[in-house]
Design a protein around this motif. Structure first.
Motif, PDB file in Angstrom:
ATOM      1  N   GLU A 166     -15.254 -35.212 -25.302  1.00 29.66           N
ATOM      2  CA  GLU A 166     -14.887 -36.350 -26.149  1.00 29.66           C
ATOM      3  C   GLU A 166     -13.471 -36.161 -26.673  1.00 29.66           C
ATOM      4  OE1 GLU A 166     -16.715 -39.071 -26.868  1.00 29.66           O
ATOM      5  OE2 GLU A 166     -18.434 -38.386 -25.699  1.00 29.66           O
ATOM      6  N   GLY A 167     -12.787 -37.265 -26.902  1.00 26.64           N
ATOM      7  CA  GLY A 167     -11.442 -37.223 -27.462  1.00 26.64           C
ATOM      8  C   GLY A 167     -11.436 -37.566 -28.939  1.00 26.64           C
ATOM      9  N   LEU A 168     -10.462 -37.032 -29.633  1.00 28.02           N
ATOM     10  CA  LEU A 168     -10.327 -37.217 -31.076  1.00 28.02           C
ATOM     11  C   LEU A 168      -8.843 -37.302 -31.402  1.00 28.02           C
ATOM     12  CD1 LEU A 168     -12.107 -37.044 -33.711  1.00 28.02           C
ATOM     13  CD2 LEU A 168     -11.664 -34.600 -33.660  1.00 28.02           C
ATOM     14  N   ASN A 169      -8.443 -38.310 -32.134  1.00 25.37           N
ATOM     15  CA  ASN A 169      -7.036 -38.418 -32.534  1.00 25.37           C
ATOM     16  C   ASN A 169      -6.727 -37.410 -33.628  1.00 25.37           C
ATOM     17  OD1 ASN A 169      -5.851 -40.345 -30.883  1.00 25.37           O
ATOM     18  ND2 ASN A 169      -6.630 -42.039 -32.104  1.00 25.37           N
ATOM     19  N   VAL A 170      -5.888 -36.448 -33.306  1.00 25.24           N
ATOM     20  CA  VAL A 170      -5.414 -35.476 -34.295  1.00 25.24           C
ATOM     21  C   VAL A 170      -3.910 -35.310 -34.128  1.00 25.24           C
ATOM     22  CG1 VAL A 170      -7.614 -34.208 -34.423  1.00 25.24           C
ATOM     23  CG2 VAL A 170      -5.855 -33.466 -32.806  1.00 25.24           C
ATOM     24  N   SER A 171      -3.284 -34.776 -35.126  1.00 26.52           N
ATOM     25  CA  SER A 171      -1.832 -34.590 -35.104  1.00 26.52           C
ATOM     26  C   SER A 171      -1.443 -33.346 -34.310  1.00 26.52           C
ATOM     27  CB  SER A 171      -1.307 -34.452 -36.536  1.00 26.52           C
ATOM     28  OG  SER A 171       0.069 -34.158 -36.522  1.00 26.52           O
ATOM     29  N   SER A 172      -0.330 -33.469 -33.611  1.00 22.66           N
ATOM     30  CA  SER A 172       0.244 -32.308 -32.933  1.00 22.66           C
ATOM     31  C   SER A 172       1.174 -31.540 -33.875  1.00 22.66           C
ATOM     32  CB  SER A 172       1.036 -32.746 -31.700  1.00 22.66           C
ATOM     33  OG  SER A 172       2.175 -33.481 -32.096  1.00 22.66           O
ATOM     34  N   GLU A 173       1.552 -32.178 -34.974  1.00 23.13           N
ATOM     35  CA  GLU A 173       2.458 -31.609 -35.973  1.00 23.13           C
ATOM     36  C   GLU A 173       3.828 -31.260 -35.392  1.00 23.13           C
ATOM     37  OE1 GLU A 173       0.639 -28.609 -38.547  1.00 23.13           O
ATOM     38  OE2 GLU A 173      -1.326 -29.321 -37.874  1.00 23.13           O
ATOM     39  N   VAL A 174       4.178 -31.886 -34.275  1.00 27.20           N
ATOM     40  CA  VAL A 174       5.518 -31.737 -33.703  1.00 27.20           C
ATOM     41  C   VAL A 174       6.071 -33.134 -33.462  1.00 27.20           C
ATOM     42  CG1 VAL A 174       5.023 -29.483 -32.647  1.00 27.20           C
ATOM     43  CG2 VAL A 174       4.702 -31.571 -31.292  1.00 27.20           C
TER      44      VAL A 174
ATOM     45  N   GLN B 284     -26.365 -28.886 -23.678  1.00 21.23           N
ATOM     46  CA  GLN B 284     -25.052 -29.380 -23.279  1.00 21.23           C
ATOM     47  C   GLN B 284     -24.015 -28.880 -24.284  1.00 21.23           C
ATOM     48  OE1 GLN B 284     -24.602 -33.672 -23.437  1.00 21.23           O
ATOM     49  NE2 GLN B 284     -23.748 -33.585 -21.381  1.00 21.23           N
ATOM     50  N   GLN B 285     -22.894 -28.384 -23.776  1.00 25.78           N
ATOM     51  CA  GLN B 285     -21.841 -27.899 -24.661  1.00 25.78           C
ATOM     52  C   GLN B 285     -20.842 -29.017 -24.927  1.00 25.78           C
ATOM     53  OE1 GLN B 285     -20.606 -23.731 -24.185  1.00 25.78           O
ATOM     54  NE2 GLN B 285     -21.699 -23.870 -22.237  1.00 25.78           N
ATOM     55  N   LEU B 286     -20.357 -29.055 -26.152  1.00 28.40           N
ATOM     56  CA  LEU B 286     -19.449 -30.108 -26.569  1.00 28.40           C
ATOM     57  C   LEU B 286     -18.008 -29.611 -26.540  1.00 28.40           C
ATOM     58  CD1 LEU B 286     -18.948 -32.942 -27.700  1.00 28.40           C
ATOM     59  CD2 LEU B 286     -19.398 -31.993 -29.993  1.00 28.40           C
ATOM     60  N   VAL B 287     -17.156 -30.370 -25.865  1.00 31.31           N
ATOM     61  CA  VAL B 287     -15.730 -30.073 -25.760  1.00 31.31           C
ATOM     62  C   VAL B 287     -14.983 -31.224 -26.433  1.00 31.31           C
ATOM     63  CG1 VAL B 287     -13.793 -29.655 -24.201  1.00 31.31           C
ATOM     64  CG2 VAL B 287     -16.103 -28.895 -23.556  1.00 31.31           C
ATOM     65  N   ILE B 288     -14.154 -30.888 -27.408  1.00 35.37           N
ATOM     66  CA  ILE B 288     -13.357 -31.900 -28.106  1.00 35.37           C
ATOM     67  C   ILE B 288     -11.902 -31.755 -27.684  1.00 35.37           C
ATOM     68  CG2 ILE B 288     -12.554 -32.755 -30.345  1.00 35.37           C
ATOM     69  CD1 ILE B 288     -15.488 -33.312 -29.880  1.00 35.37           C
ATOM     70  N   VAL B 289     -11.332 -32.845 -27.190  1.00 33.16           N
ATOM     71  CA  VAL B 289      -9.923 -32.896 -26.801  1.00 33.16           C
ATOM     72  C   VAL B 289      -9.160 -33.495 -27.973  1.00 33.16           C
ATOM     73  CG1 VAL B 289      -8.257 -33.821 -25.145  1.00 33.16           C
ATOM     74  CG2 VAL B 289     -10.575 -33.241 -24.402  1.00 33.16           C
ATOM     75  N   GLY B 290      -8.070 -32.861 -28.366  1.00 37.92           N
ATOM     76  CA  GLY B 290      -7.273 -33.324 -29.497  1.00 37.92           C
ATOM     77  C   GLY B 290      -6.392 -34.506 -29.147  1.00 37.92           C
ATOM     78  N   SER B 291      -6.967 -35.518 -28.539  1.00 34.55           N
ATOM     79  CA  SER B 291      -6.251 -36.737 -28.150  1.00 34.55           C
ATOM     80  C   SER B 291      -7.268 -37.764 -27.679  1.00 34.55           C
ATOM     81  CB  SER B 291      -5.274 -36.440 -27.011  1.00 34.55           C
ATOM     82  OG  SER B 291      -4.679 -37.623 -26.528  1.00 34.55           O
ATOM     83  N   LYS B 292      -6.923 -39.036 -27.823  1.00 34.95           N
ATOM     84  CA  LYS B 292      -7.750 -40.113 -27.280  1.00 34.95           C
ATOM     85  C   LYS B 292      -7.182 -40.608 -25.956  1.00 34.95           C
ATOM     86  CE  LYS B 292     -10.871 -42.016 -29.844  1.00 34.95           C
ATOM     87  NZ  LYS B 292     -12.281 -42.019 -29.467  1.00 34.95           N
TER      88      LYS B 292
END
Length: 190
Positions: free
Chosen positions: A46-54, A15-23
């Motif tokens: 899966e989602g992950l809380n990360v900054s958009s830096e904007v 299974q391949q893992l896809v991380i979305v830069g948001s929850k």
């Protein structure tokens, strides 16, 4: 909505893992839908809380694209073991004094390939654009005008303004699939 035929991305069984830069559940769900419609492969999204830096409400094409790019980049930095990293950023811009909304999608894979696509655009009523010009985010403006709560994690402006004829998940899913074009056609996207 018609989706393209599925294509094997690799002959791997894992299974391949896809991380979305948001929850945001809509962004995670549309990514899941997009990957599963584009490929005949197993994915865990899966989602992950990360900054958009904007800014919280990106204005203009460049800032919105940068937000999506940064989300995919920062997701990759935080979770480098994944196979794909996805950034989705909604923004607004103006044309002839009217404000319109859209989103950018940026997808990176572990080989350094990048796919990008933009959703279609739709114009906002002045009652909403005036609130955004006053410093409010689109989602907060929708909530205020339409007496809703947390619409940006639901159907969003596109769903509200089309009375559900276009839901936000489908709206974003199409752009996710378009951003996957370089991965669907690796022999010509080098």
């Amino acid at each position: 909505m018609a989706f393209p035929q599925r294509k094997n991305i690799k002959e791997e069984k894992r299974q391949q893992l896809v991380i979305v830069g948001s929850k945001n559940p809509v962004k995670i769900s549309c990514t899941d839908v997009g990957f599963h419609h584009a490929f005949d492969s197993a994915f865990l999204v899966e989602g992950l809380n990360v900054s958009s830096e904007v800014e919280d409400q990106p204005i203009g094409d460049e800032e919105t694209y940068l937000g999506a790019f940064n989300r995919s980049k920062n997701a990759k930095m935080v979770f480098p073991e994944a196979d794909f990293w996805v950034g989705i950023e909604g923004g607004v811009d103006e044309k002839d004094g009217e404000m319109f909304a859209f989103a950018w999608v940026v997808i990176q894979n572990r080989n350094g390939k990048i796919g990008k696509a933009k959703t279609s655009t739709f114009f906002l009523p002045s009652v909403i654009s005036d609130l955004i010009k006053g410093g409010m985010e689109l989602g907060a403006a929708d909530d205020q005008v339409f007496n809703r709560e947390n619409s940006k994690q639901g159907n969003g402006a596109v769903g509200i303004l089309t009375n559900g004829a276009v839901n936000r998940k489908e709206y974003y899913s199409q752009a996710v699939i378009l951003a996957l074009i370089p991965f669907l056609n690796e022999n010509i996207y080098i």
